[in-house]
Design an enzyme around this catalytic site. Sequence first.
Site, mmCIF file in Angstrom:
data_model
loop_
_atom_site.group_PDB
_atom_site.id
_atom_site.type_symbol
_atom_site.label_atom_id
_atom_site.label_comp_id
_atom_site.label_asym_id
_atom_site.label_seq_id
_atom_site.Cartn_x
_atom_site.Cartn_y
_atom_site.Cartn_z
ATOM 1 N NE ARG A 120 -4.091 -1.620 -0.195
ATOM 2 C CZ ARG A 120 -5.231 -1.751 0.485
ATOM 3 N NH1 ARG A 120 -5.204 -1.912 1.787
ATOM 4 N NH2 ARG A 120 -6.406 -1.729 -0.119
ATOM 5 C CD GLN A 125 -2.300 5.720 -4.256
ATOM 6 O OE1 GLN A 125 -2.377 6.521 -5.180
ATOM 7 N NE2 GLN A 125 -2.435 6.071 -2.992
ATOM 8 C CG ASP A 128 -4.176 -1.306 -3.715
ATOM 9 O OD1 ASP A 128 -4.615 -2.461 -3.522
ATOM 10 O OD2 ASP A 128 -4.178 -0.427 -2.848
ATOM 11 C CB SER A 131 -7.506 0.049 -3.647
ATOM 12 O OG SER A 131 -6.801 0.167 -2.442
ATOM 13 C CE1 TYR A 228 -4.900 -3.218 4.833
ATOM 14 C CE2 TYR A 228 -2.520 -3.307 4.976
ATOM 15 C CZ TYR A 228 -3.680 -3.423 4.240
ATOM 16 O OH TYR A 228 -3.621 -3.749 2.907
HETATM 17 P P1 NAD Z 1 -9.508 -3.189 5.276
HETATM 18 O O1 NAD Z 1 -10.310 -3.782 4.167
HETATM 19 O O2 NAD Z 1 -8.337 -3.950 5.793
HETATM 20 O O3 NAD Z 1 -10.478 -2.881 6.520
HETATM 21 C C1 NAD Z 1 -11.663 -2.126 6.343
HETATM 22 C C2 NAD Z 1 -11.823 -1.154 7.487
HETATM 23 O O4 NAD Z 1 -12.229 -1.845 8.673
HETATM 24 C C3 NAD Z 1 -10.534 -0.398 7.858
HETATM 25 O O5 NAD Z 1 -10.762 0.988 7.714
HETATM 26 C C4 NAD Z 1 -10.302 -0.803 9.317
HETATM 27 O O6 NAD Z 1 -9.746 0.253 10.073
HETATM 28 C C5 NAD Z 1 -11.708 -1.134 9.771
HETATM 29 N N1 NAD Z 1 -11.791 -1.926 11.010
HETATM 30 C C6 NAD Z 1 -11.012 -2.960 11.434
HETATM 31 N N2 NAD Z 1 -11.416 -3.403 12.636
HETATM 32 C C7 NAD Z 1 -12.494 -2.647 13.004
HETATM 33 C C8 NAD Z 1 -13.350 -2.630 14.148
HETATM 34 N N3 NAD Z 1 -13.163 -3.468 15.155
HETATM 35 N N4 NAD Z 1 -14.333 -1.700 14.186
HETATM 36 C C9 NAD Z 1 -14.509 -0.824 13.154
HETATM 37 N N5 NAD Z 1 -13.735 -0.796 12.053
HETATM 38 C C10 NAD Z 1 -12.740 -1.697 11.973
HETATM 39 O O7 NAD Z 1 -9.046 -1.732 4.870
HETATM 40 P P2 NAD Z 1 -8.670 -1.168 3.431
HETATM 41 O O8 NAD Z 1 -9.863 -0.695 2.742
HETATM 42 O O9 NAD Z 1 -7.817 -2.172 2.771
HETATM 43 O O10 NAD Z 1 -7.796 0.102 3.833
HETATM 44 C C11 NAD Z 1 -6.813 0.025 4.834
HETATM 45 C C12 NAD Z 1 -5.976 1.286 4.859
HETATM 46 O O11 NAD Z 1 -5.090 1.321 3.760
HETATM 47 C C13 NAD Z 1 -6.742 2.583 4.794
HETATM 48 O O12 NAD Z 1 -6.061 3.520 5.606
HETATM 49 C C14 NAD Z 1 -6.616 2.996 3.380
HETATM 50 O O13 NAD Z 1 -6.828 4.372 3.192
HETATM 51 C C15 NAD Z 1 -5.192 2.592 3.150
HETATM 52 N N6 NAD Z 1 -4.876 2.450 1.745
HETATM 53 C C16 NAD Z 1 -3.719 3.038 1.277
HETATM 54 C C17 NAD Z 1 -3.385 2.912 -0.062
HETATM 55 C C18 NAD Z 1 -2.125 3.512 -0.598
HETATM 56 O O14 NAD Z 1 -1.575 4.400 -0.025
HETATM 57 N N7 NAD Z 1 -1.648 3.013 -1.721
HETATM 58 C C19 NAD Z 1 -4.201 2.198 -0.911
HETATM 59 C C20 NAD Z 1 -5.360 1.617 -0.410
HETATM 60 C C21 NAD Z 1 -5.682 1.742 0.931
#
Ligand code: NAD
Length: 376
Positions: A120, A125, A128, A131, A228
Amino acid sequence: MRIAILKERHAGETRVAATPETVKKFVGAGHEVAIEKGAGVAAAIPDDAFAEAGAKIGTAAATLKGAEALFGVRTPDEATLAKLKGVLLVCHLEPHGNTAKAEALAKAGIDALAMEFVPRITRAQAMDALSSQANLAGYRSVIEAAQLYGRAFPMMMTAAGTVAPAKAFVMGVGVAGLQAIATARRLGAIVTATDVRPAVKEQVASLGAKFIAVEDEEFKQAETAGGYAKEMSKEYQAKQAELIASHIAKQDVVVTTALIPGRPAPKLVSKAMVESMKPGSVIIDLAAPTGGNCELTRADEVVEHKGVKIAGFANLPARLAADSSALYAKNLANLLPLLVDDDGKKAPHWDDEVIQGMALTKDGAVVHPSLVKEGA
Ligand code: NAD
């Protein structure tokens, strides 16, 4: 490089790992592309469109003959894996903690890159897939909710009376959750959302939704360096459950997306919470494949409990196969330069941060640090 694309074998998988656009790009760059007959049909891509773009269409056996790389959506079936010695496999491999699978791939002589492990980082990106697919799953979750919900989402003031707006609650605001919030807002719902990562609060507000969470000291530290969520303590979970219990009883639609990579999904919606909701309410649980965020979720089923529908669609991107295939195929096309040398010959850049992050197996050995057995 000779690239093969097969029709996906998993039940219910409608996506395909290439589109005419990516095939054209590959062929234009001097690669050969072979595609199994019918591979794109469920994603509304006829064989002719692939052929026109420059792909050779044939049987599975013909497609794999001479292949140097196999691009897929999901892990191929056993019979296919047995034919992939020396082939570079790039697809979703459900790799978290799956040492046995990685060992089997290594034993079969397959160099495997897991799309779930694309780092990530900003540079990656465009590759990814988590995403690109989560975004569409988030959108589709709300569309499914609107379909299962026997009422309207927006407020409507009509001569015959007023229809109240739906109240939608999104639990877990990662990529899927953000798109679910945006979609529910577009449809006119009143949206609230929760997450354990503090960074999310502002993003929720910027989409016009209200953020709800237990904002204690643990919450302030709940994000890993990789962005995460951490697994929260029992104490935090109890406080969170109390807050959610009073909120959820007033909701019409709940979309849950909470995940912790490599761990079972946190249970956020109990049976008692479901029973507190009004009949006709809907829960869409995107965490169904890893056990569900709701206690009553069953993967790939719509369960009805005391008038509340709980849908555990395990593969929402497959419900918009044309778009999810297009974005996924683009992710792969953006990865391709890291798999070949300047002359277009197969030469994965094993030292590159992105490939290092994705590599499960190489030269007959398991190489991903999370899957290498201690002492091996
Ligand atoms: P994910 O699918 O792993 O999880 C979904 C969401 O569930 C997350 O926001 C997590 O905080 C939340 N979660 C976990 N346990 C929880 C609980 N007990 N109660 C409530 N919520 C809970 O997440 P994702 O969509 O893969 O994204 C993870 C992170 O990665 C985010 O910060 C996202 O912005 C970031 N991201 C960065 C990039 C990049 O920079 N290239 C790309 C994609 C995502």
